[in-house]
Write a protein that holds these residues in place. Sequence first.
Motif, PDB file in Angstrom:
ATOM      1  N   ALA A 147      -0.349  -4.459   0.219  1.00 56.77           N
ATOM      2  CA  ALA A 147      -0.739  -3.227  -0.459  1.00 56.77           C
ATOM      3  C   ALA A 147       0.133  -2.057  -0.008  1.00 56.77           C
ATOM      4  O   ALA A 147       0.596  -1.248  -0.824  1.00 56.77           O
ATOM      5  CB  ALA A 147      -2.213  -2.924  -0.205  1.00 56.77           C
ATOM      6  N   VAL A 148       0.368  -1.965   1.290  1.00 54.79           N
ATOM      7  CA  VAL A 148       1.211  -0.885   1.821  1.00 54.79           C
ATOM      8  C   VAL A 148       2.636  -1.021   1.304  1.00 54.79           C
ATOM      9  O   VAL A 148       3.279  -0.031   0.933  1.00 54.79           O
ATOM     10  CB  VAL A 148       1.178  -0.897   3.367  1.00 54.79           C
ATOM     11  CG1 VAL A 148       2.251   0.026   3.935  1.00 54.79           C
ATOM     12  CG2 VAL A 148      -0.196  -0.473   3.864  1.00 54.79           C
TER      13      VAL A 148
ATOM     14  N   LEU B  22       6.788   1.790  -4.804  1.00 56.17           N
ATOM     15  CA  LEU B  22       6.507   2.732  -5.888  1.00 56.17           C
ATOM     16  C   LEU B  22       6.911   4.150  -5.508  1.00 56.17           C
ATOM     17  O   LEU B  22       7.507   4.880  -6.309  1.00 56.17           O
ATOM     18  CB  LEU B  22       5.021   2.678  -6.241  1.00 56.17           C
ATOM     19  CG  LEU B  22       4.547   1.415  -6.972  1.00 56.17           C
ATOM     20  CD1 LEU B  22       3.035   1.279  -6.868  1.00 56.17           C
ATOM     21  CD2 LEU B  22       4.977   1.453  -8.435  1.00 56.17           C
ATOM     22  N   GLU B  23       6.613   4.541  -4.287  1.00 54.59           N
ATOM     23  CA  GLU B  23       6.960   5.885  -3.825  1.00 54.59           C
ATOM     24  C   GLU B  23       8.466   6.067  -3.717  1.00 54.59           C
ATOM     25  O   GLU B  23       9.010   7.119  -4.081  1.00 54.59           O
ATOM     26  CB  GLU B  23       6.289   6.151  -2.474  1.00 54.59           C
ATOM     27  CG  GLU B  23       4.775   6.283  -2.568  1.00 54.59           C
ATOM     28  CD  GLU B  23       4.078   6.146  -1.221  1.00 54.59           C
ATOM     29  OE1 GLU B  23       2.852   6.376  -1.183  1.00 54.59           O
ATOM     30  OE2 GLU B  23       4.734   5.793  -0.223  1.00 54.59           O
TER      31      GLU B  23
ATOM     32  N   ARG C 271      -3.323   5.049  -2.450  1.00 56.48           N
ATOM     33  CA  ARG C 271      -1.887   5.334  -2.357  1.00 56.48           C
ATOM     34  C   ARG C 271      -1.134   4.669  -3.497  1.00 56.48           C
ATOM     35  O   ARG C 271      -0.222   5.265  -4.092  1.00 56.48           O
ATOM     36  CB  ARG C 271      -1.378   4.855  -1.000  1.00 56.48           C
ATOM     37  CG  ARG C 271       0.054   5.233  -0.694  1.00 56.48           C
ATOM     38  CD  ARG C 271       0.442   4.749   0.693  1.00 56.48           C
ATOM     39  NE  ARG C 271       1.879   4.763   0.866  1.00 56.48           N
ATOM     40  CZ  ARG C 271       2.531   4.162   1.857  1.00 56.48           C
ATOM     41  NH1 ARG C 271       1.841   3.509   2.790  1.00 56.48           N
ATOM     42  NH2 ARG C 271       3.845   4.210   1.935  1.00 56.48           N
ATOM     43  N   ILE C 272      -1.503   3.441  -3.833  1.00 55.31           N
ATOM     44  CA  ILE C 272      -0.870   2.734  -4.954  1.00 55.31           C
ATOM     45  C   ILE C 272      -1.120   3.471  -6.258  1.00 55.31           C
ATOM     46  O   ILE C 272      -0.198   3.697  -7.057  1.00 55.31           O
ATOM     47  CB  ILE C 272      -1.405   1.285  -5.039  1.00 55.31           C
ATOM     48  CG1 ILE C 272      -0.914   0.468  -3.849  1.00 55.31           C
ATOM     49  CG2 ILE C 272      -0.981   0.629  -6.355  1.00 55.31           C
ATOM     50  CD1 ILE C 272      -1.595  -0.880  -3.706  1.00 55.31           C
TER      51      ILE C 272
ATOM     52  N   LEU D 250      -4.423  -0.921 -14.874  1.00 54.08           N
ATOM     53  CA  LEU D 250      -4.846   0.064 -15.863  1.00 54.08           C
ATOM     54  C   LEU D 250      -4.342   1.464 -15.562  1.00 54.08           C
ATOM     55  O   LEU D 250      -4.430   2.349 -16.409  1.00 54.08           O
ATOM     56  CB  LEU D 250      -6.370   0.044 -15.988  1.00 54.08           C
ATOM     57  CG  LEU D 250      -6.962  -1.295 -16.424  1.00 54.08           C
ATOM     58  CD1 LEU D 250      -8.475  -1.210 -16.518  1.00 54.08           C
ATOM     59  CD2 LEU D 250      -6.371  -1.762 -17.756  1.00 54.08           C
ATOM     60  N   ALA D 251      -3.803   1.677 -14.366  1.00 54.69           N
ATOM     61  CA  ALA D 251      -3.178   2.964 -14.049  1.00 54.69           C
ATOM     62  C   ALA D 251      -1.771   3.055 -14.616  1.00 54.69           C
ATOM     63  O   ALA D 251      -1.198   4.143 -14.694  1.00 54.69           O
ATOM     64  CB  ALA D 251      -3.144   3.176 -12.541  1.00 54.69           C
ATOM     65  N   ALA D 252      -1.195   1.910 -15.001  1.00 54.68           N
ATOM     66  CA  ALA D 252       0.168   1.893 -15.533  1.00 54.68           C
ATOM     67  C   ALA D 252       0.230   2.608 -16.878  1.00 54.68           C
ATOM     68  O   ALA D 252      -0.776   2.803 -17.558  1.00 54.68           O
ATOM     69  CB  ALA D 252       0.661   0.455 -15.656  1.00 54.68           C
ATOM     70  N   ASP D 253       1.448   2.970 -17.276  1.00 53.33           N
ATOM     71  CA  ASP D 253       1.641   3.708 -18.527  1.00 53.33           C
ATOM     72  C   ASP D 253       1.654   2.785 -19.734  1.00 53.33           C
ATOM     73  O   ASP D 253       1.162   3.141 -20.805  1.00 53.33           O
ATOM     74  CB  ASP D 253       2.971   4.479 -18.454  1.00 53.33           C
ATOM     75  CG  ASP D 253       3.043   5.321 -17.194  1.00 53.33           C
ATOM     76  OD1 ASP D 253       2.116   6.121 -16.970  1.00 53.33           O
ATOM     77  OD2 ASP D 253       4.011   5.166 -16.430  1.00 53.33           O
ATOM     78  N   ILE D 254       2.240   1.616 -19.588  1.00 57.56           N
ATOM     79  CA  ILE D 254       2.242   0.580 -20.612  1.00 57.56           C
ATOM     80  C   ILE D 254       1.617  -0.656 -19.995  1.00 57.56           C
ATOM     81  O   ILE D 254       2.041  -1.110 -18.929  1.00 57.56           O
ATOM     82  CB  ILE D 254       3.680   0.254 -21.089  1.00 57.56           C
ATOM     83  CG1 ILE D 254       4.356   1.490 -21.692  1.00 57.56           C
ATOM     84  CG2 ILE D 254       3.667  -0.901 -22.088  1.00 57.56           C
ATOM     85  CD1 ILE D 254       3.747   1.970 -22.995  1.00 57.56           C
TER      86      ILE D 254
END
Length: 259
Positions: A34-35, A41-42, A87-88, A116-120
């Motif tokens: 997860a980290v 991503l960051e 954080r993700i 579901l947080a993704a844009d597509i």
Amino acid sequence: MTPDTDLHARLDDGALWLTLDRPEVFNALSPAMAVDLARHLEEAVSREEVRVVVLTGTGPAFSTGADISGEDAHEQFDVRAMDAANRIIRAIIGLDKPVVAAVNGIAAGVGCSAALAADIVVAAESASFLLAFARIGFMPDGGASATVAASIGRARAMRMGLLAEPMSAQEAYDAGLVTHLASDDDFPALVEKLVRRLVAGPPLAFAATKRAINAATLPQLEPALERERTGQSLLMRTADVAEGMRAFAERRRPVFRGE
């Protein structure tokens, strides 16, 4: 590639592919995994060669969320898991580049929240979406209390959150929870087509569009993340969660007593 955490990172002509690779446990997220996902991503923010980020999994699952396997899972599972999940989600929403979730199979728990947080969100026909938290005495987290309701409304969000019923890929598409649906055979080609289109698109316009739509539809995301963190922190100390995790490990139905 990051072999220690079963997360594979691959840059392919402008697309950063982040692949969860623990198929033997349905890509459940270990703390280190997860980290590492959050870190990639960051870091994508400052990588000029990255135009699009793609999240996907190997095997029959996208991800079943936090890894709660093992007899001592209740003792080990603490607020650090919440912080890693948040954080993700913050990294996905805050990234000024499109994020594509290629949901190849079941997406459950915080795995569902991240997708579901993704844009597509592209779903294979065999995929499904499950806010499974209530099954072990928890509440939805990973921003799902905000993102799911923003996508499909309060009634369906309550159904997913309270009843912990899986939603098929077709149902998710019909409800507006995901952006694209494909047969399992056509899924890889559709994902690649969309990724190539985004890579070739206008990055400044994409960044402005993403900021504007998220500001309009998710103005309460940050308070939601904090409410979820507080709620889960309290629930972690309850007998119901201890029972839920024991029942999960023992593959039986939990008996909740409101304690």
